[in-house]
Design an enzyme around this catalytic site. Structure first.
Site, PDB file in Angstrom:
ATOM      1  N   PRO A  10       9.989  -5.091   0.935  1.00  0.00           N
ATOM      2  CA  PRO A  10      10.958  -4.897   2.065  1.00  0.00           C
ATOM      3  C   PRO A  10      10.283  -4.802   3.391  1.00  0.00           C
ATOM      4  CG  PRO A  10      10.549  -2.904   0.708  1.00  0.00           C
ATOM      5  CD  PRO A  10      10.033  -3.830   0.083  1.00  0.00           C
ATOM      6  N   MET A  11      11.170  -5.087   4.383  1.00  0.00           N
ATOM      7  CA  MET A  11      10.479  -4.617   5.932  1.00  0.00           C
ATOM      8  C   MET A  11      10.926  -3.343   6.188  1.00  0.00           C
ATOM      9  SD  MET A  11      10.901  -8.669   7.665  1.00  0.00           S
ATOM     10  CE  MET A  11      12.702  -8.918   7.086  1.00  0.00           C
ATOM     11  N   GLY A  12      10.016  -2.914   6.917  1.00  0.00           N
ATOM     12  CA  GLY A  12      10.716  -1.545   7.564  1.00  0.00           C
ATOM     13  C   GLY A  12      10.274  -0.323   6.410  1.00  0.00           C
ATOM     14  N   LYS A  56       0.699  -1.197   0.049  1.00  0.00           N
ATOM     15  CA  LYS A  56       0.071   0.122  -0.004  1.00  0.00           C
ATOM     16  C   LYS A  56       0.926   1.186   0.068  1.00  0.00           C
ATOM     17  CE  LYS A  56       0.767   1.053   4.398  1.00  0.00           C
ATOM     18  NZ  LYS A  56       1.345   2.294   4.852  1.00  0.00           N
ATOM     19  N   ILE A  92       5.322   0.246   3.517  1.00  0.00           N
ATOM     20  CA  ILE A  92       4.309  -0.242   2.390  1.00  0.00           C
ATOM     21  C   ILE A  92       3.392  -1.431   2.962  1.00  0.00           C
ATOM     22  CG2 ILE A  92       5.529   0.689   0.517  1.00  0.00           C
ATOM     23  CD1 ILE A  92       6.802  -2.055   0.213  1.00  0.00           C
ATOM     24  N   GLY A  93       3.638  -1.683   3.975  1.00  0.00           N
ATOM     25  CA  GLY A  93       2.495  -2.514   4.777  1.00  0.00           C
ATOM     26  C   GLY A  93       2.753  -3.895   4.722  1.00  0.00           C
ATOM     27  N   GLY A  94       4.034  -4.186   4.347  1.00  0.00           N
ATOM     28  CA  GLY A  94       4.228  -5.676   3.864  1.00  0.00           C
ATOM     29  C   GLY A  94       3.817  -6.899   5.064  1.00  0.00           C
ATOM     30  N   GLY A  95       4.370  -6.653   6.087  1.00  0.00           N
ATOM     31  CA  GLY A  95       3.802  -7.512   7.211  1.00  0.00           C
ATOM     32  C   GLY A  95       2.242  -7.522   7.469  1.00  0.00           C
ATOM     33  N   ASP A 139      -2.776  -1.386  10.518  1.00  0.00           N
ATOM     34  CA  ASP A 139      -2.755  -1.381   8.976  1.00  0.00           C
ATOM     35  C   ASP A 139      -3.381  -2.707   8.422  1.00  0.00           C
ATOM     36  OD1 ASP A 139      -1.943   1.057   8.650  1.00  0.00           O
ATOM     37  OD2 ASP A 139       0.107   0.185   8.125  1.00  0.00           O
TER      38      ASP A 139
END
Length: 296
Positions: free
Chosen positions: A107-109, A24, A112-115, A149
């Site tokens: 990418p983590m951190g 996102k 973009i809301g990956g986790g 999120d």
């Protein structure tokens, strides 16, 4: 008269592969206050894009949940994927479990809301795979306990968000192409939100004002951007680089990713070709709906 027998619900096949978990973008992000429990009150617009992690699920009959992919720095027991599956088990009492694999791309951190997206895809996919049939609102409630999120990804549409990010109203956004730059710097969300210099009193807006804006990609600002760019030099450099091509470039979430909208794919690709080699970048397209929206 013989009572009619009720057939047990038919389960889908035991394996569900290639389930997208999209990223996102926060088109703007205003911090409007802080609750007594420490959570920040926000207003933002979430834009889904077609840059995705991909998850694969296999149903188990023994109730065990396992993550079969190693993710450096993320123990399985604390991974939002595993936590989401177990939260769904707890909420429903299902006897099923799952083996879950992930192709981790986002990418983590990165802001973009990956986790959170991985958790939402897990809730949506297992709601289908386990034959639970939970409504979207219930999955969003379960998701909110995992992270602020998560609900927007379960919601499944681009949204104007308020509260701590969980009060969602669908918004129509134009089909768009973006360049997202990840300057390979991890930005801890808690560090940004806890900074004493963070402005927490941005005046409230209303969705009608955003909807009436002719350029929705220049509306407002990201209140976290000044903090993140002051603390993390690569984020500041990436943002200034991208502003050469679009003055409305901005950071998403709490960083580290920055993004800008372009008129078409060709222009976005031209910009991406000029990306400094020390950073990662993507040309992405907007999504109108989450790919798994039909699973709730």
């Amino acid at each position: 008269m013989t009572a009619a027998l009720t057939a047990a619900p038919t389960l889908p096949p035991p394996e569900l592969r290639d389930c997208p978990a999209p990223a996102k973008l926060n088109l703007f992000l205003h911090v409007t206050g802080r609750r007594p429990d420490g959570y920040h009150m926000l207003q933002t617009v979430f834009q889904l894009v077609d840059w995705c992690d991909t998850l694969h699920f296999r149903r188990r009959d023994d109730g065990v949940v396992t993550r079969t992919t190693d993710i450096p720095g993320v123990p399985a027991e604390t991974d939002l994927i595993v936590r989401a599956a177990r939260a769904l088990q707890q909420a429903t009492g299902t006897r099923f479990g799952a083996d879950i694999a992930i192709d981790k791309i986002l990418p983590m951190g990165g802001g973009i809301g990956g986790g959170s997206s991985d958790a939402a895809t897990t809730l949506l996919a297992l709601n289908h795979l386990w034959g639970l049939g939970l409504p979207r609102a219930e999955l969003m409630r379960i998701g909110l306990a995992l992270g602020a999120d998560v609900p927007v990804f379960v919601f499944g549409e681009n949204a104007f968000a308020e509260g701590i990010g969980e009060e969602l109203t669908a918004v129509d956004l134009p089909d768009s192409w973006f360049v997202i730059v990840h300057p390979k710097q991890h930005v801890p969300t808690a560090e940004i939100f806890s900074d004493e210099c963070l402005t927490r009193d941005t005046p409230l807006s209303i969705i009608a004002v955003f909807a009436a804006c002719t350029n929705k990609f220049s509306f407002g600002r990201n209140d976290l951007e000044a903090i993140a760019t002051a603390k993390f030099g690569e984020v500041a450099r990436a943002l200034e680089w991208l502003k050469q091509f679009n003055q409305h470039a901005r950071m998403t979430g709490s960083g580290a990713c920055v993004f800008a909208r372009f008129p078409d794919e060709q222009k976005a690709q031209q910009v991406l070709k000029r990306l400094p080699p020390e950073w990662d970048g993507r040309c992405v397209r907007s999504l109108a709906r989450h790919p798994l929206a039909a699973f709730a």
